[in-house]
Design a protein around this motif. Structure first.
Motif: not given
Ligand code: MLC
Ligand code: AMP
Length: 477
Positions: A81, A210, A236, A261, A283, A387, A442, A453, A455
């Protein structure tokens, strides 16, 4: 030293990877790794070459990530993405020889100048030399700073193996465990802990492309499972569990619920404990250091603890001059050990700013420790790091993207507390003509990445500035 993934050398018929309805045994995975190594060798990559992996959500992507690491290539995971600006930066900075993708057509126009190969779909039976836990790079993981474009953190195979083995000791993590998670595969949490961790232990991974609370909970109930998630996911799940007993049962059935994280809010911890009788264990880590501290499975821990140092990792708290603080006082967390990264790719200046000559890495996180060595995170030195949902986002990156919109004249971005995301990205902008918030959201999503992006966008007549003309974010409404 030994093999990074011993399970591939002595592969058997046990399922080690599940994604949706698809599953792979250790033997089948081994054969795919061999085919992957042949494909790369035939396309100009040699052991040690940088190879991009386009992390589209599919089992073929999981295989490509494992095969690349297992057969000696340096993986550059790429978030599918990512916007044009960040993609261009990664391609220029890491210079992958080739990129592997499950769906080549989806990538070709986006990655100009980098050959793209389709991930292998079948195996080969001969053998390859398996990657050992040596000190050469294994991964280039891109991570945000307060300003500028993301930096590529170089992590060695020995750092990854050391850290995963330390977590195995902390959590009594064995080949009997199935890791369940729905994390993206381009960061430490989902990739190193979730994917490589499961394979290094020789157990299994059940990965969800997902985040779906009911499906995840059902998977947790199916086997001896360990769940990895960011706090937003626990939030959630706890909301959904209030009206869905399947989720309660799933969380209750898991052997361990692990969060990381970002900080897990006490409110969500309490809600999960009340519903399931289980406490989530935390952790603490960073891209540059992997995991530094972990609550031990089955041991008591004080509320808010992110655990004690992983075996072999040193932790100290320091003041602004990097001198140790008094016992019990708050300080910046510094860590040292075989888990610490090799440095940032092409950025000796940035490396020198965080890693000293004695091997201490300065995290920027503020914490305290108690007499038992339990660490608590109490804040962060840089207010310009946000974060959001477990993703690290630099305010400066979002501001730079906003300023590239033709109608935006000035921009200031901050993180504001959010019960779901931990922090949400809030932008204040001065525009030269009316523009919709959604247009600016967007715009940032397309240029940088959707998770960066804003919010919330506030339109203001001017930004508060000091006498030197610098924006004073503390005076934003
Ligand atoms: C929304 N979307 C858009 C958009 N608005 N796409 C393009 N343009 C726009 N304007 C898309 C998003 O990409 C997403 O796609 C979908 O719409 C839903 O978005 P969302 O509702 O905003 O998602 P969100 O609610 O923010 O997601 C929450 C979440 C996510 C928890 C699922 O934040 C997540 O996966 N977080 C994990 C982060 C992570 O792994 N961090 C580790 C870092 S390592 P789609 O297709 O995805 O649905 C680290 C070290 C350690 O920190 O200690 O671990
Ligand atoms: P990243 O650069 O994306 O790897 O994010 C690393 C940062 O995540 C750390 O510097 C911490 O600020 C934060 N972090 C990771 N785990 C935890 C945790 N358990 N509690 C609080 N913050 C955490």
């Amino acid at each position: 030293m030994g093999a990074l993934f011993p399970v591939l050398e002595a592969a058997d018929d046990r399922v080690v990877l599940r994604v949706g309805a698809e599953a792979l045994t250790a033997k089948a995975l081994r054969a795919r790794c061999v085919a992957h190594a042949h494909l790369l060798a035939a396309n100009g990559a040699a052991p040690g070459s940088h190879v991009g992996v386009w992390t589209q959500p599919s089992i073929d992507t999981c295989v490509a990530l494992i095969a690349n690491a297992a057969t000696g290539f340096v993986t550059v995971p790429i978030d599918p993405k990512l916007g044009a600006r960040e993609l261009g930066h990664i391609a220029n900075d890491a210079k992958p020889v080739v990129t592997i993708a499950a769906d080549v057509d989806a990538v070709k126009e986006k990655l100009a100048g980098v050959p793209v190969l389709r991930a292998v779909q079948s195996g080969a039976e001969d053998s390859v030399s398996w990657r050992q836990t040596d000190s050469a790079p294994l991964l280039v993981l891109y991570t945000s700073g307060t300003t500028g474009l993301p930096k590529g953190a170089l992590l060695s195979a020995s750092a990854v193996a050391f850290d995963l083995d330390g977590l195995a000791a902390a959590w009594a993590w064995t080949r009997e465990d199935t890791i369940v998670h729905a994390l993206p595969l381009f960061h430490v949490h989902g990739l190193v802990l979730g994917l490589f961790g499961a394979l290094r232990r020789g157990g299994a991974l059940h990965w969800f492309p997902k985040f779906e609370p009911v499906a995840l909970a059902s998977a947790l109930g199916a086997r001896r499972s360990v769940f990895f998630a960011v706090p937003t996911m626990y939030h959630r799940l706890s909301e959904a569990a209030a009206s869905d007993q399947t989720i309660v049962e799933g969380l209750r059935a898991a052997r361990l619920l692990v969060s990381g994280s970002a900080a897990l809010p006490q409110r969500d911890q309490a809600r999960i404990e009340q519903l399931t009788g289980k406490r989530v264990i935390e952790r603490y880590g960073l891209t540059e250091t992997l995991i530094n501290t972990a609550v031990r499975a089955g041991s008591p821990f004080p509320p808010g603890s992110v655990g004690q140092p992983v075996d072999g990792v040193e932790v100290k708290l320091v003041d602004d001059a990097r001198a140790p603080v008094a016992a019990g006082a708050m300080g910046e967390i510094a860590v040292r050990g075989p888990n610490v990264f090799l440095g940032y790719l092409n950025r000796p200046d940035a490396t020198a700013a965080v890693l000293d000559a004695d091997g201490w890495f300065f995290t920027g996180d503020l914490g305290t420790t108690d007499a038992d060595g339990h660490v608590r995170i109490v804040g962060r030195r840089a207010t310009d790091l946000i974060k959001c949902g477990g993703y690290k986002v630099g305010a400066g990156e979002v501001e730079a993207a906003l300023l590239e919109h033709p109608l935006v004249r000035e921009a200031a971005v901050v993180g504001r507390p959010d019960p779901d995301l931990g922090e949400r990205i809030v932008a204040f902008v001065v525009t030269s003509a009316p523009v919709e918030s959604k247009t600016l959201e967007d715009h940032v999503a397309a240029l940088a990445s959707p998770h960066k992006r804003p919010r919330e966008v506030h339109f203001v007549a001017e930004l508060p500035r000091n006498a030197m003309g610098k924006v004073v974010k503390s005076r934003l409404p």
